[in-house]
Design an enzyme around this catalytic site. Structure first.
Site, PDB file in Angstrom:
ATOM      1  N   GLU A   1      -5.591  -8.435   0.520  1.00 49.45           N
ATOM      2  CA  GLU A   1      -6.289  -8.096   1.769  1.00 49.45           C
ATOM      3  C   GLU A   1      -7.733  -7.769   1.463  1.00 49.45           C
ATOM      4  O   GLU A   1      -8.032  -7.021   0.538  1.00 49.45           O
ATOM      5  CB  GLU A   1      -5.709  -6.849   2.454  1.00 49.45           C
TER       6      GLU A   1
ATOM      7  N   GLU B   1       0.799  -1.223   0.000  1.00 53.65           N
ATOM      8  CA  GLU B   1       0.000   0.000   0.000  1.00 53.65           C
ATOM      9  C   GLU B   1       0.840   1.286   0.000  1.00 53.65           C
ATOM     10  O   GLU B   1       0.821   2.052   0.970  1.00 53.65           O
ATOM     11  CB  GLU B   1      -0.962   0.000   1.193  1.00 53.65           C
TER      12      GLU B   1
HETATM   13  O1  IFM Z   1      -4.470  -3.162   9.011  1.00 49.83           O
HETATM   14  C1  IFM Z   1      -4.379  -2.627   7.737  1.00 49.83           C
HETATM   15  C2  IFM Z   1      -3.207  -3.233   6.988  1.00 49.83           C
HETATM   16  O2  IFM Z   1      -2.008  -3.089   7.668  1.00 49.83           O
HETATM   17  C3  IFM Z   1      -3.068  -2.561   5.644  1.00 49.83           C
HETATM   18  N1  IFM Z   1      -4.311  -2.579   4.922  1.00 49.83           N
HETATM   19  C4  IFM Z   1      -5.491  -2.134   5.615  1.00 49.83           C
HETATM   20  C5  IFM Z   1      -5.617  -2.849   6.934  1.00 49.83           C
HETATM   21  C6  IFM Z   1      -6.891  -2.377   7.667  1.00 49.83           C
HETATM   22  O3  IFM Z   1      -6.840  -1.009   7.881  1.00 49.83           O
END
Ligand code: IFM
Length: 480
Positions: free
Chosen positions: A385, A201
């Site tokens: 994710e 990210e």
């Molecule tokens: O916890 C985070 C993760 O570290 C990165 N993506 C989003 C998740 C939720 O906010």
């Protein structure tokens, strides 16, 4: 199912799990997670795993030569993290990794996405820290023994503080230091990793870290954000050939969090606002990676923020990827701000999570389909994710996370729709394996499919994890 089967780990770091008790306990016909018969999820080749990140779970921040990271500094700064929480102990995974791997295996999850803490494995002079490397070697070895595929992220936000002290991602040199770090770990772990992701990210690292200060290192300047992004992407581009040379058999890619923006009305101005929202969230990262250029609209939205780009940088950044990791959580509804930008208009009456994020699975489908039209060279995708936070409580030894079960099912349904529309999505990782340190929100927000009691470190499998596990068990016998 026996009630106590949901509690699989106690406070003992090396505690043995009641792993065998997890087998075939879900009636497939009564499993509310089970996808429709024609879903691509039934394909055994569609990977289902869970994800975590080093700073969010490991703890042990002072142990075995680990150096401070920007998140140690940031979370120790009053007012930066809810309730003053820090990652000092987190889920104590550094000591409990064996039982955590057993837990992952007992759920039948096929892949584990983890990150390596740069400050744990390399000292300030760029020399290896053997003890830190050994931790990951043991972890990766055990995962392989359990037959779990390993997706390893090199940078999930825990920049060594000594590099931040020299400018962090505003300093071009950090990109070269990152390539050195990638060289070290890929030489060490060659053959043990199925897929390497350089960055997690970059939007969050650049925008939240340097643009609005909500994340470490807490700087707030638009020009900083674009320069930090450029150096992050350059770091990615410099690391890719290093990873390819050291570990040719593994896949190499990067993970981007993508955002869906919708227009609050049908007016041309609001539709443009939604376009701009998505441009700064998605194209800011994906265009340089997949087209070799920043979207020019970015500098109309944020005038005067053009980063310093040297000759050859964009070619370095746009090197071909084996996969693109996509993280998706929610949509943002926007309208024109009356000038050249957008502002959020939160929708009333929609379902939201503990984070206040709207549950909007169609956004994932639409973005995936949109990217496959926009980027001809879009590589295979893994949803690295997806998940949600809820205020989960253990009641009589069980956690009934009903909202999460529906959330996961609907988002996997959206992935299936994208696949049926021709997008090459190869797998999906639950965020997260266990409740953990949710950055500026500390421990209050629970994203895990496994509950963590932070006072005892007891892990309790939530109902969602039981159902995913039941489906995976069923897929072994019925899947194609
Ligand atoms: O916890 C985070 C993760 O570290 C990165 N993506 C989003 C998740 C939720 O906010």
């Amino acid at each position: 199912m026996a009630n106590d089967a949901s509690v699989v780990s106690d406070a003992a770091p090396s505690g043995q799990l009641a792993a065998s008790s997890r087998e075939s306990r879900i009636d497939p016909n009564a499993n509310p997670f089970t996808p429709p018969a024609d879903s691509s999820l039934w394909r055994k080749s569609f990977l289902l795993g869970a994800a975590t990140a080093s700073y969010q779970i490991e703890g042990a921040v002072h142990e075995d030569g680990r150096l401070p990271s920007i998140w140690d500094t940031f979370s120790a700064t009053p007012g930066k993290v809810l309730a003053g929480d820090t990652g000092e102990v987190a889920c104590d995974h550094y000591h409990r990794w064996e039982s955590d791997v057993d837990l992952l295996a007992s759920l039948g999850l096929e892949a584990y996405r983890l990150s390596i803490a740069w400050p744990r494995v390399m000292d300030a002079a760029g020399q290896p820290n053997r003890k830190g490397l050994d931790f990951y070697r043991r972890l990766l070895t055990r995962l392989k023994e359990k037959g779990i595929q390993t997706f390893v992220t090199l940078y999930h936000w825990d920049l060594p503080q000594h590099l931040e002290d020299r400018g962090g991602w505003l300093n071009r040199d950090t990109a070269y230091r990152f390539a050195d770090y990638a060289d070290l770990v890929s030489r060490e772990f060659a053959g043990m990793v199925d897929a390497w992701a350089t960055l997690n990210e970059p939007w969050c690292s650049a925008f939240l870290g340097y643009g609005n200060g909500h994340h470490a290192p807490g700087l707030a300047n638009g020009r900083y954000a674009t320069q930090a992004m450029h150096h992050l992407l350059l770091a990615h581009g410099l690391a890719l050939p290093v990873l390819r040379a050291n570990d040719p058999a593994s896949k190499k890619g990067i993970v981007a969090n993508i955002g869906r923006g919708t227009a609050n009305s049908d007016s041309a101005a609001d539709r443009r606002a939604a376009e701009l929202f998505e441009m700064q969230h998605n194209a800011w990262i994906l265009d340089p990676l997949l087209k070799g250029a920043y979207p020019q609209d970015l500098f109309e939205l944020w005038p005067g923020t053009e980063p310093l780009v040297l000759d050859g940088d964009m070619q370095t950044i746009a090197a071909p990827l084996d996969f693109l990791g996509i993280n998706y959580y929610f949509r943002t509804n926007v309208e024109s701000d009356g000038g050249h930008g957008f502002r959020e208009v939160p929708l009333e009456g929609v379902e939201r999570t503990q984070m206040g994020w709207e549950v909007f699975p169609d956004g994932l489908r639409d973005l995936l389909i949109g990217f496959s039209g926009t980027y001809r060279n879009l590589p295979p995708i893994y949803i690295t994710e997806n998940g949600m936070a809820s205020d989960d409580k253990v009641v009589n030894g069980r956690v009934e996370d009903t909202q999460r079960i529906a959330f996961l099912k609907r988002h996997l349904g959206a992935v299936d729709e994208a696949i049926k529309a021709g997008v090459d999505v190869r797998g999906y990782f639950l965020w997260s394996l266990m409740d953990n340190f949710e950055w500026a929100f500390g421990y209050e927000r629970r994203f895990g499919v496994v509950h963590v009691d932070y006072s005892t470190q007891k892990r309790t499998v939530k109902r969602s994890a039981e159902l995913v596990s039941g489906f995976l068990e069923e897929r072994k016998t019925r899947g194609s």
